[in-house]
Design an enzyme around this catalytic site. Sequence first.
Site, PDB file in Angstrom:
ATOM      1  N   THR A   1       0.797  -1.227   0.000  1.00 54.29           N
ATOM      2  CA  THR A   1       0.000   0.000   0.000  1.00 54.29           C
ATOM      3  C   THR A   1       0.833   1.283   0.000  1.00 54.29           C
ATOM      4  O   THR A   1       0.550   2.190  -0.795  1.00 54.29           O
ATOM      5  CB  THR A   1      -0.988  -0.009   1.177  1.00 54.29           C
ATOM      6  OG1 THR A   1      -2.025  -0.959   0.879  1.00 54.29           O
ATOM      7  CG2 THR A   1      -1.621   1.350   1.392  1.00 54.29           C
TER       8      THR A   1
ATOM      9  N   SER B   1       6.180   1.991   5.238  1.00 62.10           N
ATOM     10  CA  SER B   1       5.403   2.532   6.356  1.00 62.10           C
ATOM     11  C   SER B   1       5.335   1.596   7.552  1.00 62.10           C
ATOM     12  O   SER B   1       4.342   1.541   8.251  1.00 62.10           O
ATOM     13  CB  SER B   1       3.976   2.863   5.894  1.00 62.10           C
ATOM     14  OG  SER B   1       3.272   1.684   5.586  1.00 62.10           O
ATOM     15  N   CYS B   2       6.405   0.850   7.771  1.00 62.88           N
ATOM     16  CA  CYS B   2       6.441  -0.047   8.922  1.00 62.88           C
ATOM     17  C   CYS B   2       7.875  -0.057   9.444  1.00 62.88           C
ATOM     18  O   CYS B   2       8.819  -0.219   8.662  1.00 62.88           O
ATOM     19  CB  CYS B   2       6.006  -1.441   8.493  1.00 62.88           C
ATOM     20  SG  CYS B   2       6.016  -2.651   9.821  1.00 62.88           S
TER      21      CYS B   2
ATOM     22  N   ASN C   1       7.740  -7.054  13.693  1.00 58.25           N
ATOM     23  CA  ASN C   1       6.990  -5.821  13.437  1.00 58.25           C
ATOM     24  C   ASN C   1       5.531  -5.966  13.842  1.00 58.25           C
ATOM     25  O   ASN C   1       5.154  -6.927  14.532  1.00 58.25           O
ATOM     26  CB  ASN C   1       7.107  -5.444  11.958  1.00 58.25           C
ATOM     27  CG  ASN C   1       6.497  -6.500  11.055  1.00 58.25           C
ATOM     28  OD1 ASN C   1       6.619  -7.700  11.310  1.00 58.25           O
ATOM     29  ND2 ASN C   1       5.832  -6.077  10.002  1.00 58.25           N
ATOM     30  N   LEU C   2       4.689  -5.053  13.402  1.00 58.78           N
ATOM     31  CA  LEU C   2       3.275  -5.086  13.748  1.00 58.78           C
ATOM     32  C   LEU C   2       2.554  -6.301  13.193  1.00 58.78           C
ATOM     33  O   LEU C   2       1.502  -6.676  13.698  1.00 58.78           O
ATOM     34  CB  LEU C   2       2.558  -3.825  13.230  1.00 58.78           C
ATOM     35  CG  LEU C   2       2.521  -2.630  14.168  1.00 58.78           C
ATOM     36  CD1 LEU C   2       3.846  -1.907  14.186  1.00 58.78           C
ATOM     37  CD2 LEU C   2       1.419  -1.664  13.769  1.00 58.78           C
ATOM     38  N   CYS C   3       3.085  -6.895  12.135  1.00 64.43           N
ATOM     39  CA  CYS C   3       2.408  -8.029  11.500  1.00 64.43           C
ATOM     40  C   CYS C   3       3.234  -9.305  11.567  1.00 64.43           C
ATOM     41  O   CYS C   3       2.896 -10.296  10.922  1.00 64.43           O
ATOM     42  CB  CYS C   3       2.067  -7.691  10.046  1.00 64.43           C
ATOM     43  SG  CYS C   3       1.069  -6.211   9.859  1.00 64.43           S
TER      44      CYS C   3
ATOM     45  N   GLU D   1       6.085 -10.484  10.368  1.00 66.89           N
ATOM     46  CA  GLU D   1       6.773 -11.172   9.276  1.00 66.89           C
ATOM     47  C   GLU D   1       8.181 -10.646   9.037  1.00 66.89           C
ATOM     48  O   GLU D   1       8.914 -11.226   8.238  1.00 66.89           O
ATOM     49  CB  GLU D   1       5.962 -11.086   7.973  1.00 66.89           C
ATOM     50  CG  GLU D   1       6.119  -9.801   7.179  1.00 66.89           C
ATOM     51  CD  GLU D   1       5.279  -8.659   7.726  1.00 66.89           C
ATOM     52  OE1 GLU D   1       5.326  -7.551   7.156  1.00 66.89           O
ATOM     53  OE2 GLU D   1       4.568  -8.863   8.717  1.00 66.89           O
TER      54      GLU D   1
ATOM     55  N   PRO E   1       0.595  -9.998   5.825  1.00 63.89           N
ATOM     56  CA  PRO E   1      -0.851 -10.284   5.756  1.00 63.89           C
ATOM     57  C   PRO E   1      -1.563  -9.308   4.831  1.00 63.89           C
ATOM     58  O   PRO E   1      -2.177  -8.338   5.268  1.00 63.89           O
ATOM     59  CB  PRO E   1      -1.302 -10.106   7.204  1.00 63.89           C
ATOM     60  CG  PRO E   1      -0.383  -9.068   7.745  1.00 63.89           C
ATOM     61  CD  PRO E   1       0.941  -9.278   7.060  1.00 63.89           C
ATOM     62  N   THR E   2      -1.463  -9.519   3.540  1.00 66.33           N
ATOM     63  CA  THR E   2      -2.044  -8.594   2.562  1.00 66.33           C
ATOM     64  C   THR E   2      -3.531  -8.400   2.824  1.00 66.33           C
ATOM     65  O   THR E   2      -4.253  -9.343   3.118  1.00 66.33           O
ATOM     66  CB  THR E   2      -1.849  -9.136   1.143  1.00 66.33           C
ATOM     67  OG1 THR E   2      -2.443 -10.439   1.056  1.00 66.33           O
ATOM     68  CG2 THR E   2      -0.373  -9.239   0.802  1.00 66.33           C
TER      69      THR E   2
END
Length: 691
Positions: free
Chosen positions: A145, A161-162, A372-374, A376, A571-572
Site C-alpha cells: 500500500t 510505512s512499517c 513488526n506489527l504483523c 513477518e 498479511p495482505t
Amino acid sequence: MRYLELNSALLHKKNGFFQLEKDLEAAQAFEEEVLLRLRRFSDPLERFQALIQEGYYEDFFARYEAADLLRLYRLAESYPFRFQSFMAVSKFYKDYALKSDDKKLYLERYFERVLAVALHLGQGDVQKAEAYVRAMMEQRYQPATPTFLNAGRARRGELVSCFLLELDDSLNSIGYNLNAAMQLSKIGGGVALNLSKLRARGEPIKGVAHAAKGVVPVAKLLEDAFNYADQMGQRKGAGAVYLNIFHWDVEEFLDTKKINADEKSRLQTLSLGLLVPQKFFDLAEAGEDFYVFAPYSVYRAFGEHLDDMDLDRMYEALVAHPEVKKRPLSARQMLTRIAQTQFESGYPYIVYRSNANRQHPLKALGQIKMSNLCTEIFQLQTPTLVGDAGEVVEAGFDISCNLGSLNIVNVMEQQNLAESVHTAMDALTAVSDASAVRQVPGVWRANQAFHSVGLGVMNLHGFLAKNQIRYESEEARDFVRSFFAAMNYYSLERSMEIARERGQTFHGFEQSEYASGRYFEKYQEDFRPRTETVRKLFEGIPLPSPADWARLKEAVEQHGLYHAYRLAVAPTASISYIQNATPSIQPIVEHVETRTYGNATTYYPMPFLSEETYWFYKSAYHMNMYRVIDLVAEAQQHVDQGISTVLFVTSETSTRELARLYVYAAKKGLKSLYYTRTKNLSVEECLTCAV
C-alpha cells in the site's frame, strides 16, 4: 446507491447459489459513477503536463522523453483490465486513486495509477518502467500500500510505512524512541518497539531502590503518542510493543490486555508481542517452572543485557547467579495465561526467537530480537546510543519494512515465475534505494547497509480452490514447498545479479552463511514436486534442480548479494481485494466476506467462487490448525524472514488446545504467530461443516 443494492443482492441465492453476477453489475455501476467524476484531458501528454504543473504528479518529463511517456501510457492502457469485484473497484477509487484537492474529481484510473508507480520506480529507465507496467497490469506483482499509494505523487508520503525500534535502558533512549515513534507515525508509519532492555518495576535507579516504574508506563506513553500522532486525523497511529517472556514484568505486561484491567494500566489500542526463546517451551514441556529475571540485576551481574543473551544457553547460569533477582512461575500456567489473553483480545503475538536466530543467515553479524506489527519482519537490530541532550551519539540499526507480493494465480497461469520474481526484486530495490526516512538515523543507516526487502505472496487459497485442491492436503503442502523454493532461488539469483551489476554487496556479506555456502546446504535436496497433481500445475514452468542450486551457490560466493534480506510474507489486505486475491497464504474465513466502512456494508465473494470451487473454500474456523501450521512450515524453510500466521479458533477450542498449538508451531520451525482469531460457533455452522 444502486451499486450497494446490487452488491448486497449477491447474497440472495438463486437455485441455491450466490448471484455472483450481481457483484459484477455492482462493480460496473460504480465505474459508471466514477466516469462521471473523472477529469478529462485531450491526450496523455497534456494530462501529464497539467497534473505536473498543478502539483499532483512529480515531473516525469525530467526523467523520461515525451515519446517514451506516451508509449508507456499506451502500453498500460492497452491491457483489457477489469475489476473483478465491487470491493476491488470501490477500494481502489476510495483509497488509492489520485483525486483533486477538493476530492470532487478522480484524476486516475487503475492503469494510470500503475503507470505513475512504474515511472517512479523506473527512475528514468524505460526498460524497467515497462517491466513494472507489465507485471502490475497483468497483476503478477503488487507493491504494498505505501508504494502503490504514494509513488509518482508530488505530495506524497513515504514508500515504506512499517518500522522496528529498540529501546536501551535509559531515560535518554526512552525519550528519543518516543519522539522517533511519533515522527514515524506522523508520516503514516506503524512502529514496533522492543521494551525488553528496560529495567523492571521496583529495580534501582542510581542506587535508589524501588525507583524504576517498569515497562507498562512506557507502553502507556507510547500508546498515547500513537493516538496523538495520527496522520492529521486521516488514519490512526499504529504501534506494537514486544517484551521478552523472561522479563520480570511479563505478567503485568499481559494484564494490560485484560478486559477488566485498571484503566491506568490497560492498553486499548497498542498491540502486544512476546519474545519467547526455546528454553521456555522446553521447561513447559518438562512441566517445570521458569524464572523471570529483573533485567538490570542481570546487566550488573553479567555486563550484558538479558535481551541480548542467548537464553537457551545462559538460562541456567542466570538461575544460579546469587546477584540476579529472580522469581519462579509455572511455565504451563503461563502458556494457559497467554491463551486466555488471546481469547480475550487476540494478543499477544508470539515470536519464536530461537527459531528465528537458528535459521538466520546473518547470525555472525547480529541477532534477530523482535518483529513488526504483523510479525513477518526478522532482521538483525542494534539500539541507537543517545546523549543527555537527546542527540544521537551513535546510530544503531533500526528496521524499515519494504514489501510487495506476487499473485500466485496469475504468476502460475501466465507461467512467468522467474521473470515475476526478478521484476519484483527490481521494484523493491528501487524503493529501498529511494527511501531515506531521515527522521530516524538508525532506519536510514540500516537501509543503506542492508538494502533489505520483503517479497511475499497472496492468493494461495484462491489458487488451490481454483485447481480443486484442499488447503489441508498433502498436495497443497507439496505445491507450497516447490513454489517457495523456486521463489527463494530466483530472488537470490536476482540479488546476486544486482550485486554483480553494481559491484556492491550488503554490509557484512563476507561474514554471512551465503558467503560461506552453508546456507545452500539444504538445497542438495530436490524441492521439485513430489505428487503428480502438483507436477501438472508446474508444467511449462522451470523449477531449480539441486544442480541449479549448486551453480547459484558458486555465483553468490563470487559476486555476493545486494540484499541482506529478501523474502517476507505479510498479511495482505486492501491490495488483495484489488488483485482479486485471497490474503497472503492464509485460508479464507467466509465464502462471502462482509466488511463495513462507515455506514455502508460491502460483500466480497472469494475469487473464482463457483458451485465447483465452493467445497474447496473451507473456512479457516473449520480447519485443523495443525495442518495449517504444517503448510506454513513448508513455506518458512525457504523464507529468510517470516510469515504472518493467524490462528483461527472457535468456542469449542480450549486454552489447553491453543497452548498445544503454540508448542507445535515452535517445533515446526515457525518464527512467529500473529493474532489468534476467535469465533463462537452456532449449531448450524457445525452442521454445515460436517456435510
